[in-house]
Design an enzyme around this catalytic site. Structure first.
Site, mmCIF file in Angstrom:
data_model
loop_
_atom_site.group_PDB
_atom_site.id
_atom_site.type_symbol
_atom_site.label_atom_id
_atom_site.label_comp_id
_atom_site.label_asym_id
_atom_site.label_seq_id
_atom_site.Cartn_x
_atom_site.Cartn_y
_atom_site.Cartn_z
ATOM 1 N N HIS A 104 -85.973 52.887 113.304
ATOM 2 C CA HIS A 104 -84.664 52.380 113.725
ATOM 3 C C HIS A 104 -83.655 53.519 113.648
ATOM 4 O O HIS A 104 -83.898 54.534 112.992
ATOM 5 C CB HIS A 104 -84.207 51.228 112.822
ATOM 6 C CG HIS A 104 -85.123 50.047 112.842
ATOM 7 N ND1 HIS A 104 -85.615 49.467 111.700
ATOM 8 C CD2 HIS A 104 -85.655 49.345 113.877
ATOM 9 C CE1 HIS A 104 -86.391 48.450 112.016
ATOM 10 N NE2 HIS A 104 -86.437 48.366 113.337
ATOM 11 N N CYS B 140 -80.564 48.945 115.874
ATOM 12 C CA CYS B 140 -80.635 49.616 117.166
ATOM 13 C C CYS B 140 -81.876 50.502 117.180
ATOM 14 O O CYS B 140 -82.211 51.128 116.165
ATOM 15 C CB CYS B 140 -79.371 50.452 117.380
ATOM 16 S SG CYS B 140 -79.284 51.277 118.979
ATOM 17 N N ASN C 209 -88.232 53.900 109.499
ATOM 18 C CA ASN C 209 -88.594 52.574 110.001
ATOM 19 C C ASN C 209 -88.530 52.481 111.518
ATOM 20 O O ASN C 209 -88.600 51.397 112.084
ATOM 21 C CB ASN C 209 -87.674 51.517 109.383
ATOM 22 C CG ASN C 209 -87.823 51.431 107.880
ATOM 23 O OD1 ASN C 209 -88.929 51.422 107.358
ATOM 24 N ND2 ASN C 209 -86.709 51.372 107.176
#
Length: 358
Positions: free
Chosen positions: A264, A299, A262
């Site tokens: 991330h 993050c 994704n």
């Protein structure tokens, strides 16, 4: 992939539309992912000529990939308990000549994903139940707690037993037992809380009846908690770390290799970041006995993260056998801000005392 001594799978699927059913007992009555060690994997589909075919959610047969043939574990107890075995590789072992806690976290995540694949939930590269996918929903990890009583060494084969249960209106709980496959010894336990999120709005969403029927199908019929004892650590609240922290490691940056599908930062990376703030003299003389991590904000590549650590003093109330143990509170936050990405807690046992007890 874990090919040597890993659990292979033998799958027998009922005809065509089995993935479209919500009744687990009837839809998956013909599914048998049986673990066999050291033997070729065989896949058979009734009334199909292709011995390596699999059913998709639309009822269309497709060729099994080599990955799918080699990574499945096995279902037991009316298809509600999933087991998979892994050999510990040299790249997964740390300075103590045993698997790292990051390795354990990665294997737990792998087991959960492979279970979803074996349930027929794989699409677009990720195992999400079809009804959730139809409504644009996904799972996000909210909290993980791992306890390790003995870390496996290079070449050991571990078996992870996993099952799931509903946890409130927006959550599901995945519980796991980690065993040494050779001895049968329980060497660790873990529980993970997953929340349902809308992929477009990025907001949490309650589980609808339609989705609940689907995800309850492979769940245990009666509650079974991996941490059933009173006053266990798994649900202990993680207090906010008071600043200034006792120790810190500032300016941690995600590598490209840390990103997941994704885009991330992968869940396992946060374990390493938590531990980066621990002083080296403690790392040299202790090992992680328990770790709890809460996920609060995603993050991405280019972010900068500060890892803050402070000693937590109520170790006596956490574990009656506390001699030689240290306990810490952890906080990950975006550098230069007070915005948290994660909170955590770790308990460390003294390596020398551990060896003396053996």
């Amino acid at each position: 992939m874990f090919c040597v001594h890993a659990a292979a799978a033998s799958i027998k699927l009922v005809p065509a539309q089995c993935h479209q059913h919500h009744n687990f007992s009837s839809a998956w009555k013909g599914v048998n992912c049986t673990a066999t060690v050291g033997r070729p994997t065989s896949y058979s589909v009734p009334h199909q000529q292709n011995d390596h075919a699999t059913m998709t959610g639309s009822g269309v047969t497709s060729e099994m990939t080599l990955c799918e043939k080699m990574t499945f574990g096995s279902f037991e107890n009316d298809k509600t308990v999933y087991k998979e075995s892994f050999i510990i590789r040299s790249s997964q072992v740390g300075v103590n000549k045993t698997a790292t806690v990051e390795t354990i976290a990665s294997l737990l995540q792998e087991t959960a994903c492979n279970r979803g694949i074996c349930l027929g939930w794989l699409a677009d590269g990720f195992p999400i139940p079809p009804t959730m996918r139809k409504h644009g929903l996904t799972w996000v990890t909210s909290r993980v707690h791992i306890e390790m009583y003995k870390y496996p060494a290079w070449g050991d084969v571990v078996e992870i037993e996993l099952w799931s249960e509903p946890d409130g209106r927006i959550a599901t709980r995945l519980d796991s037992i980690i065993r040494n496959l050779s001895t049968g010894e329980v060497i660790g336990r873990s529980t993970r809380k997953l929340l349902m999120m809308n992929k477009d709005t990025r907001k949490l969403q309650k589980i609808t009846r339609e989705v609940r029927d689907e995800i309850l199908a492979p769940c245990t019929n009666s509650p079974r908690y991996v941490f059933a004892e009173e006053n266990n650590q798994s649900l202990k609240k993680i207090s906010k770390l008071n600043k200034p922290a006792d120790y810190s490691h500032l300016g941690l940056k995600p590598r490209r290799a840390d990103l997941d599908m994704n885009n991330h930062v992968n869940n396992v990376t946060y374990y390493s970041w938590l531990l980066q703030g621990i002083p080296q003299d403690i790392v040299d003389t202790h090992e992680v006995e328990a770790i709890t991590i809460e996920y609060r904000q995603e993050c991405q590549y280019g972010d900068s993260i500060d890892s803050l650590v402070s000693t937590e003093v109520d170790i006596e109330s956490l574990n009656p056998i506390s001699e030689g143990r240290l306990q810490f509170l952890h906080l990950l936050q975006f550098s230069g801000t007070d915005h948290e990405t994660n909170r955590g807690r770790t308990v460390w046992r003294n390596l020398q005392k551990q060896k003396m007890q053996k």
